[in-house]
Motif scaffolding. Structure first.
Motif, short mmCIF file in Angstrom:
data_model
loop_
_atom_site.label_atom_id
_atom_site.label_comp_id
_atom_site.label_asym_id
_atom_site.label_seq_id
_atom_site.Cartn_x
_atom_site.Cartn_y
_atom_site.Cartn_z
N UNK A 1 -24.04 -12.32 5.59
CA UNK A 1 -23.16 -11.77 4.56
C UNK A 1 -21.74 -12.26 4.70
N UNK A 2 -20.90 -11.84 3.77
CA UNK A 2 -19.49 -12.21 3.76
C UNK A 2 -18.63 -10.95 3.78
N UNK A 3 -17.42 -11.10 4.31
CA UNK A 3 -16.50 -9.97 4.42
C UNK A 3 -15.14 -10.36 3.84
N UNK A 4 -14.34 -9.36 3.52
CA UNK A 4 -12.99 -9.61 3.01
C UNK A 4 -12.09 -8.42 3.32
N UNK A 5 -10.81 -8.72 3.51
CA UNK A 5 -9.77 -7.70 3.64
C UNK A 5 -9.00 -7.62 2.33
N UNK A 6 -8.46 -6.45 2.03
CA UNK A 6 -7.67 -6.27 0.82
C UNK A 6 -6.53 -5.29 1.09
N UNK A 7 -5.44 -5.48 0.39
CA UNK A 7 -4.34 -4.52 0.44
C UNK A 7 -4.62 -3.40 -0.55
N UNK A 8 -4.81 -2.20 -0.05
CA UNK A 8 -5.06 -1.04 -0.91
C UNK A 8 -3.91 -0.05 -0.82
N UNK A 9 -2.71 -0.55 -0.54
CA UNK A 9 -1.58 0.36 -0.35
C UNK A 9 -1.22 1.12 -1.62
N UNK A 10 -1.62 0.61 -2.79
CA UNK A 10 -1.36 1.33 -4.04
C UNK A 10 -2.51 2.26 -4.41
N UNK A 11 -3.57 2.22 -3.63
CA UNK A 11 -4.76 3.02 -3.93
C UNK A 11 -5.05 4.09 -2.89
N UNK A 12 -4.52 3.94 -1.68
CA UNK A 12 -4.87 4.86 -0.60
C UNK A 12 -3.72 4.95 0.39
N UNK B 1 -7.34 -2.01 2.94
CA UNK B 1 -6.49 -1.35 3.93
C UNK B 1 -5.50 -0.41 3.27
N UNK B 2 -5.50 0.88 3.64
CA UNK B 2 -4.57 1.83 3.02
C UNK B 2 -3.13 1.63 3.49
N UNK B 3 -2.23 2.21 2.74
CA UNK B 3 -0.83 2.26 3.19
C UNK B 3 -0.75 3.23 4.36
N UNK B 4 -0.18 2.76 5.46
CA UNK B 4 -0.06 3.59 6.65
C UNK B 4 1.21 4.44 6.55
N UNK B 5 1.04 5.74 6.52
CA UNK B 5 2.17 6.65 6.41
C UNK B 5 2.79 6.85 7.79
N UNK B 6 4.09 6.65 7.90
CA UNK B 6 4.79 6.83 9.17
C UNK B 6 5.79 7.97 9.02
N UNK B 7 5.85 8.80 10.06
CA UNK B 7 6.74 9.96 9.99
C UNK B 7 7.62 10.08 11.23
#
Length: 375
Positions: free
Chosen positions: A242-253, A161-167
């Motif tokens: 299959x298997x699924x997973x969520x991840x914090x990608x706020x430092x990547x996207x 999950x990317x970092x959500x930019x708020x403006x």
């Protein structure tokens, strides 16, 4: 007083669950240089994105750590010169392919059909497929890190999950609820381990799939008519074993999902009805959220005016615990919390209004997105 204490305990339990998810079970791909040896295809569907696709493309072309990277872009019937912008930015890079999409056939929605075409045209050697939206800007090692996490987690589908930019004020009220909802109400560890399709979540802005597992689940053809194609794809993966997973990608996207209030309003309205399904279920969920998170500050004010300071204190403690859940979420996902978290009751009320609007527009058959009907 008993009712207020029950609310306090319920909010405290949910905030504790948020903290456990955020600190123990939320995956975090490496934010340092990583290299993957396998062939990877990055797939980018576009429809009328001329004004905002350039940063996304430049970031894709700047990816490192994936020597066997190919980028496939599909122009899905754009009328604003999107394809010209794509060609100008790509500049003849040999890793890059631009496709002209076909109109979705009956029974298909636009994005699933675009992703289906992209997957079909991806490099046959690619063993990992990375779906990215035009509003996402990746860090230089984001693709490599996400694919490495997919393999380390031994899952079929990873949603970093990317970092959500708020403006804008609307952004700050509504957008943080995305991460807050799944960190608060979704048991991440159980989601990874359980085969139940109902226990699934994903974000389509940035998705990484094992190609063989994606094909076994039916790919985007399995979710051809689904407005929440990302979540439904996760469920299809589970149904296929299959298997699924969520991840914090706020430092990547990073992702700025909507440019203004009308786009945000319409974006949520097009899909919230599909999130909850039956209107009765939506009404129950929204009522519970309002009771747990919007009612406490109102109860505190009313009790104070009525001369019941103990009740007011308990209700205000419930409000603060709800705010604490937003703070935990923001700190875990790269969001801002001050002073936005203090308005959490207003955010929940906004979500209720958007849900009501979504069902109303669907009943009147007025739901559209990018010029196409969606419900």
């Amino acid at each position: 007083m008993i009712g207020v204490l029950a609310l306090l305990v319920a909010v405290a339990a949910l905030t504790a669950h948020t903290w456990v998810n955020a600190t123990r079970w939320l995956r975090r791909p490496a934010d340092r240089p990583v290299e993957v040896a396998e062939a990877v295809a990055v797939l980018l569907p576009l429809r009328d994105e001329a004004t905002r696709v350039a940063p996304c493309l430049r970031a894709l072309l700047a990816q490192r750590g994936v020597p066997r990277l190919r980028i496939v872009v599909l122009d899905d019937g754009s009328t604003d010169g999107t394809a010209d912008v794509v060609r100008a930015v790509a500049g003849g890079d040999p890793r890059f392919t631009l496709l002209t999409g076909a109109a979705p056939p009956p029974g298909w929605l636009g994005k699933p059909h675009a992703c289906h075409q992209l997957a079909a045209r991806a490099d046959p050697a690619a063993t990992a497929l990375v779906f990215v939206d035009a509003d996402v800007v990746l860090a230089p090692y984001a693709v490599a890190a996400a694919v490495a996490e997919l393999r380390a987690a031994r899952v079929t589908l990873l949603s970093p999950y990317p970092r959500i930019v708020v403006a804008t004020a609307a952004d700050r009220l509504v957008q943080p609820l995305l991460q807050w909802l799944w960190l608060t109400f979704l048991p991440l560890r159980a989601m990874e381990r359980s085969p139940r399709p109902s226990l699934a979540a994903a974000g389509g802005q940035f998705l990484v799939a094992d190609r063989a597992g994606y094909a076994a689940a039916g790919g985007h053809a399995a979710v051809r008519g689904k407005i929440l194609e990302d979540v439904e794809l996760a469920r299809a993966v589970k149904r296929a074993g299959g298997r699924i997973a969520l991840a914090d990608a706020s430092r990547l996207a990073a992702c700025r999902m909507y440019a203004d209030w009308p786009a945000l309003r319409d974006g949520y309205s097009k899909s919230l009805w599909a999130t909850f399904g039956h209107p009765g279920a939506a009404a129950a969920v929204v009522a519970a959220l309002l009771l747990l998170y919007a009612a406490p500050p109102l109860l505190a004010a009313g009790a104070l005016l009525a001369g019941a300071p103990a009740v007011a204190a308990a209700a205000f403690a419930g409000y603060l615990l709800g705010v604490a859940g937003r703070v935990v979420t923001a700190r875990a996902t790269g969001g801002r919390w001050w002073p936005d978290a203090l308005a959490h009751p207003v955010s929940v009320a906004f979500l209720g209004w958007l849900t009501l609007r979504s069902y109303h527009l669907r009943k009147r058959r007025h739901l559209t997105w990018r010029g196409r009907p969606v419900g």
